[in-house]
Each structure stands twice: as structure tokens, then as C-alpha cells.
Motif scaffolding. Structure first.
Motif, mmCIF file in Angstrom:
data_model
loop_
_atom_site.group_PDB
_atom_site.id
_atom_site.type_symbol
_atom_site.label_atom_id
_atom_site.label_comp_id
_atom_site.label_asym_id
_atom_site.label_seq_id
_atom_site.Cartn_x
_atom_site.Cartn_y
_atom_site.Cartn_z
ATOM 1 N N ARG A 48 0.668 -1.570 0.176
ATOM 2 C CA ARG A 48 -0.515 -0.103 0.162
ATOM 3 C C ARG A 48 0.996 1.018 0.488
ATOM 4 O O ARG A 48 0.309 2.704 0.416
ATOM 5 N N SER A 49 1.867 1.260 -0.387
ATOM 6 C CA SER A 49 2.847 2.214 -0.418
ATOM 7 C C SER A 49 2.858 3.248 -1.969
ATOM 8 O O SER A 49 1.969 2.484 -3.217
ATOM 9 N N LYS A 50 3.332 4.026 -2.097
ATOM 10 C CA LYS A 50 3.443 4.746 -3.183
ATOM 11 C C LYS A 50 4.349 4.836 -4.078
ATOM 12 O O LYS A 50 5.325 4.179 -3.234
ATOM 13 N N VAL A 51 3.890 4.198 -5.277
ATOM 14 C CA VAL A 51 5.351 4.205 -6.443
ATOM 15 C C VAL A 51 5.272 4.738 -7.429
ATOM 16 O O VAL A 51 4.288 5.206 -7.854
ATOM 17 N N VAL A 52 6.614 5.186 -7.619
ATOM 18 C CA VAL A 52 6.714 6.254 -8.608
ATOM 19 C C VAL A 52 8.163 5.019 -9.640
ATOM 20 O O VAL A 52 9.075 4.357 -9.612
ATOM 21 N N VAL A 53 7.868 5.256 -10.853
ATOM 22 C CA VAL A 53 8.213 4.329 -11.721
ATOM 23 C C VAL A 53 8.395 5.103 -12.775
ATOM 24 O O VAL A 53 7.890 5.980 -13.275
ATOM 25 N N GLY A 54 9.355 4.188 -13.887
ATOM 26 C CA GLY A 54 10.158 5.547 -14.650
ATOM 27 C C GLY A 54 10.056 5.021 -15.859
ATOM 28 O O GLY A 54 10.628 3.723 -15.907
ATOM 29 N N THR A 55 9.697 5.713 -17.166
ATOM 30 C CA THR A 55 10.594 4.772 -18.308
ATOM 31 C C THR A 55 12.025 4.826 -18.536
ATOM 32 O O THR A 55 13.267 5.838 -17.567
ATOM 33 N N LEU A 56 12.542 4.173 -19.556
ATOM 34 C CA LEU A 56 14.191 4.543 -19.722
ATOM 35 C C LEU A 56 13.876 5.425 -20.696
ATOM 36 O O LEU A 56 13.025 5.973 -21.723
ATOM 37 N N PRO A 57 15.157 6.128 -20.628
ATOM 38 C CA PRO A 57 15.626 7.287 -21.336
ATOM 39 C C PRO A 57 15.531 6.526 -22.969
ATOM 40 O O PRO A 57 16.043 5.517 -23.231
ATOM 41 N N ASN A 58 16.336 7.622 -23.586
ATOM 42 C CA ASN A 58 16.272 7.470 -25.376
ATOM 43 C C ASN A 58 17.800 6.663 -25.057
ATOM 44 O O ASN A 58 18.893 7.743 -25.959
ATOM 45 N N LEU A 59 17.985 5.502 -24.695
ATOM 46 C CA LEU A 59 19.653 4.718 -24.666
ATOM 47 C C LEU A 59 20.161 5.156 -25.940
ATOM 48 O O LEU A 59 21.786 4.890 -26.153
ATOM 49 N N ALA A 60 19.451 4.841 -27.436
ATOM 50 C CA ALA A 60 20.140 5.103 -28.402
ATOM 51 C C ALA A 60 20.706 6.490 -28.973
ATOM 52 O O ALA A 60 21.619 6.418 -29.018
ATOM 53 N N HIS A 61 20.221 7.428 -28.344
ATOM 54 C CA HIS A 61 21.232 8.514 -28.169
ATOM 55 C C HIS A 61 22.320 8.643 -27.131
ATOM 56 O O HIS A 61 23.619 9.648 -27.355
#
Length: 204
Positions: free
Chosen positions: A103-116
Motif C-alpha cells: 500500500r505504498s506510493k510507487v514511482v516508476v520511470g520510463t527508460l531514457p532514449n539510450l539509443a542517443h
């Protein structure tokens, strides 16, 4: 409520290669401490971390810590290791199933564009892996991450949309892959609003 911040992830979360206190996890925690000096950090992110290793080696300790906020930034090593998107998605689903019980708050991130990222040029030159292939895989991963956030009402930090995160060489260490201290500072600026929403500063 006492703040307990648990970080799940890979070497970026562990602060690989940067001075103590300058990684994004340390920056988030320092800001949380300004709101509550007794806040606690449990940083489980590890070098080489993948969605599978988070699921197998970090998750139980995360649940046991009784977190109030959790960050999940994972996937870069999955990309380089060729993990297929459906397997990545299955790992994310298993992680979410356990985190939801806290029941915690969850912060999830997308991946940066590592192709750059500078390292992508080396992969193209020496491994024959084109930047376009890397970007296509990251886009597929990010579709899964966005869906995860939507399905579980997680806060989403869209690092992919922030093109400047990968368009500056100074944001990377000499290996061309891991974020530098400057890069971590930029990541933190992008991330903090999600954590601030999870734990708003008390009214004066």
C-alpha cells in the motif's frame, strides 16, 4: 506517518561511478529528509540489476522494509541483454503484485532514449546493433512501463520524453552509459514532482 523510501533498480539507482550523495536516489532522499528528518532510506538498487534480479533479489527486502514510497527505475540492462518485451512485462507484473500489498506510493520511470547515449555508438560500431534497434526495444519496454503505471495507479516519470537527458555527453560517465553526477541532477529534477506528490511537504 514516518517516511520510508525504498529504491529498486540497477547501477544508476546504486549511484555507480558518482560521488556519494549525488545519485538520484540520494538526492530524492535528501529532499525527503528536509520534509521529515527522521525519514529512512533503504536502497536496494544494485549494479547489473535487471527486472529479473529486482523480482528475485530485491523485492522481498523491499516489502519487509514497510515502505511508504518506492521507486522502480529498471530496464537498461534488460535492453543490453536482449530480454524480450513480454518477459520484461511479466517481471514487472510480478514486482507490482508484491508492491501493491505494501500500500505504498510507487514511482516508476520510463527508460531514457539510450539509443542517443554515447555507448550506443560503440554498440553499433563493434556489435552491429543499430541505434534504431536499441530505440525500438526501448519504446517497446516503455509501453509496458506506461501500462504498468496506468494499471496500478503508479506515478510515472517519463524520462524518454525528456530528450535532453541523452543529448548531452556531459550527462554520462566516461563509459557512455551510466549517468554522471550532472546527469543524475537532471534526472532528479525530472523525478522530484512525483515524489513530492507522494509525500507533500507539511503546511507551515
Amino acid at each position: 506517518m514516518s517516511i520510508t523510501y525504498v529504491a529498486l533498480g540497477d547501477s544508476a539507482g546504486a549511484g555507480f561511478g558518482v560521488p556519494a550523495g549525488t545519485g538520484y536516489v540520494a538526492r530524492v532522499f535528501a529532499r525527503l529528509q528536509t520534509q521529515q528528518p527522521a525519514a529512512r532510506l533503504v536502497n536496494l538498487a544494485s549494479n547489473g540489476g535487471t527486472s529479473q534480479s529486482v523480482r528475485e533479489s530485491q523485492l522481498e527486502a523491499a516489502v519487509a522494509a514497510r515502505p511508504t514510497v518506492v521507486s522502480l527505475f529498471i530496464g537498461g540492462n534488460d535492453v543490453w541483454r536482449g530480454v524480450e518485451p513480454p518477459r520484461f512485462a511479466r517481471n514487472l507484473a510480478a514486482i507490482a503484485e508484491r508492491l501493491d500489498r505494501t500500500r505504498s506510493k510507487v514511482v516508476v520511470g520510463t527508460l531514457p532514449n539510450l539509443a542517443h547515449a554515447p555507448a550506443a555508438g560503440l554498440a553499433e560500431r563493434f556489435l552491429g546493433v543499430a541505434r534504431g534497434q536499441i530505440e525500438a526495444r526501448i519504446i517497446e519496454y516503455n509501453e509496458r512501463l506506461r501500462r504498468l503505471a496506468m494499471d496500478h495507479s503508479y506515478a510515472l516519470v517519463d524520462l524518454f520524453a525528456a530528450a535532453q537527458l541523452t543529448d548531452h555527453p556531459e550527462y554520462f560517465l566516461a563509459d557512455g552509459f551510466h549517468p554522471s553526477a550532472v546527469g543524475h541532477a537532471v534526472w532528479f529534477d525530472r523525478m522530484w514532482p512525483a515524489f513530492a506528490a507522494a509525500h507533500p511537504a507539511p503546511s507551515p
